[in-house]
Motif scaffolding. Structure first.
Motif, PDB file in Angstrom:
ATOM      1  N   ALA A  65     -16.177  65.615  45.157  1.00 52.79           N
ATOM      2  CA  ALA A  65     -16.388  63.944  45.071  1.00 52.79           C
ATOM      3  C   ALA A  65     -15.153  64.120  44.522  1.00 52.79           C
ATOM      4  O   ALA A  65     -14.425  63.239  44.046  1.00 52.79           O
ATOM      5  CB  ALA A  65     -17.437  63.374  44.030  1.00 52.79           C
ATOM      6  N   GLU A  66     -15.171  64.291  42.622  1.00 54.91           N
ATOM      7  CA  GLU A  66     -14.108  64.562  42.102  1.00 54.91           C
ATOM      8  C   GLU A  66     -12.583  64.642  42.939  1.00 54.91           C
ATOM      9  O   GLU A  66     -11.466  64.201  42.548  1.00 54.91           O
ATOM     10  CB  GLU A  66     -13.946  64.993  40.521  1.00 54.91           C
ATOM     11  N   ALA A  67     -12.631  65.780  43.593  1.00 48.79           N
ATOM     12  CA  ALA A  67     -11.713  66.243  44.154  1.00 48.79           C
ATOM     13  C   ALA A  67     -11.192  65.234  45.351  1.00 48.79           C
ATOM     14  O   ALA A  67      -9.717  65.163  45.494  1.00 48.79           O
ATOM     15  CB  ALA A  67     -11.916  67.567  45.380  1.00 48.79           C
ATOM     16  N   THR A  68     -12.286  64.315  46.113  1.00 46.73           N
ATOM     17  CA  THR A  68     -11.829  63.287  46.571  1.00 46.73           C
ATOM     18  C   THR A  68     -11.446  62.241  46.296  1.00 46.73           C
ATOM     19  O   THR A  68     -10.103  61.670  46.888  1.00 46.73           O
ATOM     20  CB  THR A  68     -13.307  62.303  47.365  1.00 46.73           C
ATOM     21  N   ARG A  84      -4.299  66.246  52.033  1.00 46.60           N
ATOM     22  CA  ARG A  84      -4.579  65.987  50.353  1.00 46.60           C
ATOM     23  C   ARG A  84      -5.733  66.869  50.291  1.00 46.60           C
ATOM     24  O   ARG A  84      -5.956  67.722  49.262  1.00 46.60           O
ATOM     25  CB  ARG A  84      -4.665  64.505  50.138  1.00 46.60           C
ATOM     26  N   LEU A  85      -7.149  66.264  50.354  1.00 42.61           N
ATOM     27  CA  LEU A  85      -7.851  67.165  50.434  1.00 42.61           C
ATOM     28  C   LEU A  85      -8.314  68.169  50.601  1.00 42.61           C
ATOM     29  O   LEU A  85      -8.267  69.381  49.903  1.00 42.61           O
ATOM     30  CB  LEU A  85      -9.055  66.128  50.579  1.00 42.61           C
ATOM     31  N   ARG A  86      -8.029  68.862  51.917  1.00 41.64           N
ATOM     32  CA  ARG A  86      -7.619  70.407  51.726  1.00 41.64           C
ATOM     33  C   ARG A  86      -7.410  71.137  50.680  1.00 41.64           C
ATOM     34  O   ARG A  86      -7.550  72.049  50.348  1.00 41.64           O
ATOM     35  CB  ARG A  86      -7.447  70.321  53.157  1.00 41.64           C
ATOM     36  N   ALA A  87      -5.957  69.829  50.317  1.00 40.50           N
ATOM     37  CA  ALA A  87      -4.482  70.575  49.517  1.00 40.50           C
ATOM     38  C   ALA A  87      -5.122  70.985  47.488  1.00 40.50           C
ATOM     39  O   ALA A  87      -5.423  71.989  46.844  1.00 40.50           O
ATOM     40  CB  ALA A  87      -3.785  70.659  49.279  1.00 40.50           C
ATOM     41  N   LEU A  88      -6.532  69.876  47.822  1.00 42.08           N
ATOM     42  CA  LEU A  88      -7.216  69.977  46.321  1.00 42.08           C
ATOM     43  C   LEU A  88      -7.879  70.653  46.244  1.00 42.08           C
ATOM     44  O   LEU A  88      -8.401  71.079  44.493  1.00 42.08           O
ATOM     45  CB  LEU A  88      -6.809  68.302  45.992  1.00 42.08           C
ATOM     46  N   ARG A 117     -24.000  64.951  50.275  1.00 42.74           N
ATOM     47  CA  ARG A 117     -22.874  64.097  50.737  1.00 42.74           C
ATOM     48  C   ARG A 117     -21.866  63.622  49.913  1.00 42.74           C
ATOM     49  O   ARG A 117     -22.528  62.973  48.605  1.00 42.74           O
ATOM     50  CB  ARG A 117     -22.764  63.333  51.575  1.00 42.74           C
ATOM     51  N   VAL A 118     -20.430  63.296  50.132  1.00 46.85           N
ATOM     52  CA  VAL A 118     -19.761  63.009  49.457  1.00 46.85           C
ATOM     53  C   VAL A 118     -19.480  61.666  50.533  1.00 46.85           C
ATOM     54  O   VAL A 118     -18.961  61.951  51.438  1.00 46.85           O
ATOM     55  CB  VAL A 118     -18.611  62.949  48.677  1.00 46.85           C
ATOM     56  N   GLY A 119     -19.546  60.981  49.826  1.00 45.17           N
ATOM     57  CA  GLY A 119     -19.090  58.973  50.626  1.00 45.17           C
ATOM     58  C   GLY A 119     -17.728  58.248  49.555  1.00 45.17           C
ATOM     59  O   GLY A 119     -17.238  58.316  48.517  1.00 45.17           O
ATOM     60  N   VAL A 120     -17.311  57.664  51.157  1.00 51.16           N
ATOM     61  CA  VAL A 120     -16.202  57.648  50.537  1.00 51.16           C
ATOM     62  C   VAL A 120     -16.139  55.636  51.582  1.00 51.16           C
ATOM     63  O   VAL A 120     -16.164  56.189  52.734  1.00 51.16           O
ATOM     64  CB  VAL A 120     -14.611  58.215  51.104  1.00 51.16           C
TER      65      VAL A 120
END
Length: 538
Positions: free
Chosen positions: A334-337, A380-384, A357-360
């Motif tokens: 969630a923080e990375a997202t 971005r998420l894949r990188a973080l 699950r993380v919701g956005v």
């Protein structure tokens, strides 16, 4: 809370003296710390402030200047007021010098026109003061017990604020240092009005002390933090000057919040909790009006009105790391997202929906394209996200109203649940990517599909419901395993003979042959349809 001069005048023992205010009528809200009986003119040196002085005036001077000095000295040491019994020194009224000096110094002066035993007045006032002090002690003890229990239980900020609102009957909010609302308990007030223009209003309130009341706004503000690191403010909407109990309540709540922050090493940040609470509130219809949800989102820096809304569900595909529990891993995701959304300049609500699950909820400008935004978020998420870890990012249908967000989220959840089983490496998944599952989701409200599923699975569902069985789960495992009985038995954690016995029972209940490809295909489609029905009604 100490009694005021007005409270003292309302006491029966004082009313018997037929009291009359002759000076300082606008200062009757002055607090009375104690009552002191004294006849000498230089009594001021014996006072500490807050005393209500009782006198007959028999030892006071006749000189008007000395009487004015007497009043000035009482005022200078902080006496709360003066009560003079007429009849001994001053027969019908006080000298003009006394009244004039009292008005100039703002000292309330009351005369008693009937003889009244001073001991009765002191006893009744002191009893009132002691009763109030006992009430404050009891209240302080109650607050200590309540917030100690909350600290021990690891209560969330929302639970802490709920207690504050219950104990004070006032709205209370928790904000971060950027003046974004992390939690809010409206205490029955209109949350939309409460949060309107919050950031600008909050920035205008900057008390110099850690706990202080701002009369202009009516806010009691307490800084939240520990170990020299402040991270937020607790704000109690009072509207009028708070009581000492309110001050203690706010400070105890701030301490509990600070302690909770220190202990939540592997839990979600307060920002994620705040975002998750808003998303959950939208999905569960917790807000009576969509405008309340919009106001809460706006208060955390995410405007939802006038935007296209995209619901996104993210699921990790890796097994849970044994060194971390699932909640901690999901918190990291969630923080990375949230960081990925910031990097991509996509303001969004980001929070955990459950343990998997993380919701956005991502608002986009009216002319923005959805696909580039989803691609940017995934990249971005894949990188973080942790190196080597993988996830699936699923998006629901684009909607333009908060009322439709729940439907979009349910769609995104189903897409994620399907995609996580057989991810193919694409940046994001949408309903058309599900093929048969997508078709069944679109047809989920069709009575013909519901009839088909009931015809295929009705006897089995009735059997499990009546006997508390799990044969429906066994059928699903068997079909998901491609009718490979050995693999299915292993996934069901059963021996092969036990698994084969359950298959025979399934065949009897369903009156079908589980080795027949077409029969199994019909059953599999019915199970997928049933899953779609149940998810929609969840």
């Amino acid at each position: 809370m100490l009694p005021t001069i007005a409270d003292v005048l309302a006491l029966e023992t004082v009313r018997r003296g037929n009291p009359r205010v002759v000076a300082g009528a606008d200062r009757l809200d002055t607090k009375v710390r104690w009552v002191h009986v004294g006849e000498i003119a230089d009594i001021a040196q014996l006072l500490r402030g807050g005393e209500l002085v009782l006198t007959t005036g028999v030892a006071l001077p006749d000189d008007p200047e000395k009487l004015a000095d007497y009043i000035g000295e009482l005022s200078s040491v902080g006496a709360s007021g003066l009560i003079v019994e007429l009849g001994r020194k001053f027969v019908r009224e006080l000298p003009r010098a006394v009244v004039k000096a009292a008005e100039e110094h703002g000292l309330p002066v009351i005369v008693l026109t009937r003889e009244t035993p001073f001991v009765q007045i002191t006893e009744s006032v002191h009893a009132r003061i002691i009763d109030i002090q006992l009430e404050e002690l009891r209240a302080s003890e109650q607050l200590h017990e309540v917030f100690t229990e909350l600290s021990v239980e690891g209560a969330s900020p929302a639970e802490v604020l709920a207690q504050v609102a219950r104990l004070s009957a006032r709205p209370v909010l928790l904000e971060n240092l950027a003046h974004q609302v992390l939690a809010c308990e409206s205490a029955g007030r209109d949350a939309g009005a409460l949060l309107a223009g919050w950031e600008s209003r909050s920035r205008a309130v900057a008390p110099a002390e850690r706990t202080a009341y701002d009369a202009a706004s009516g806010w009691l503000v307490t800084t939240v933090g520990a170990r020299g690191q402040d991270w937020g403010r607790l704000i109690l909407i009072c509207g009028s000057s708070p009581s000492p109990r309110d001050m203690v309540l706010a400070e105890r709540a701030a301490t509990t919040l600070a302690l909770g922050r220190l202990l939540e090493r592997h839990q979600e940040s307060l920002e994620r909790q705040a975002h998750g609470t808003i998303i959950t509130g939208i999905l569960t219809h917790a807000y009576s009006d969509p405008e309340e949800a919009a106001a809460r989102a706006r208060a955390v820096g995410v405007p939802l009105t006038g935007r296209k809304l995209v619901s996104v569900v993210i699921r990790p595909t890796d097994p849970v790391d044994q060194a971390l529990d699932g909640q901690a891993q999901l918190g990291e995701l969630a923080e990375a997202t949230a960081a990925a959304c910031r990097d991509a300049r996509l303001p969004a609500l980001v929070g955990a929906l459950d343990q998997a699950r993380v919701g956005v909820l991502m608002p986009l400008p009216p002319r923005a394209q959805v696909e580039p935004a989803l691609t940017a978020l995934a990249d971005r998420l894949r990188a973080l996200w942790r190196p080597g870890s993988t996830f699936v990012l699923a998006a629901g249908s684009l909607v333009e109203s908060i009322r439709d967000v729940r439907r979009s989220f349910l769609e995104a959840e189903q897409v994620a649940d399907v995609a996580v089983r057989q991810p193919d490496g694409r940046a994001f998944y949408r309903l058309p990517d599900l093929r048969l599952r997508g078709l069944l989701h679109l047809l989920r409200d069709d009575a013909r599909l519901q009839t088909f599923a009931e015809r295929e699975l009705g006897p089995l569902l009735a059997h499990d419901a009546q006997r508390g069985g799990d044969l429906t789960r066994i059928l699903r495992i068997y079909l998901d395993a491609g009718r490979n009985k050995a693999v299915a038995a292993q996934k069901a954690h059963l021996s092969r003979p036990a698994f084969y016995d359950r298959l025979r029972r399934l065949e009897r209940i369903l009156d079908t042959d589980l080795d027949d490809v077409e029969s199994c295909l019909s059953l599999h489609v019915a199970l997928l349809a049933l899953e779609s029905f149940r998810r929609e009604n969840r």
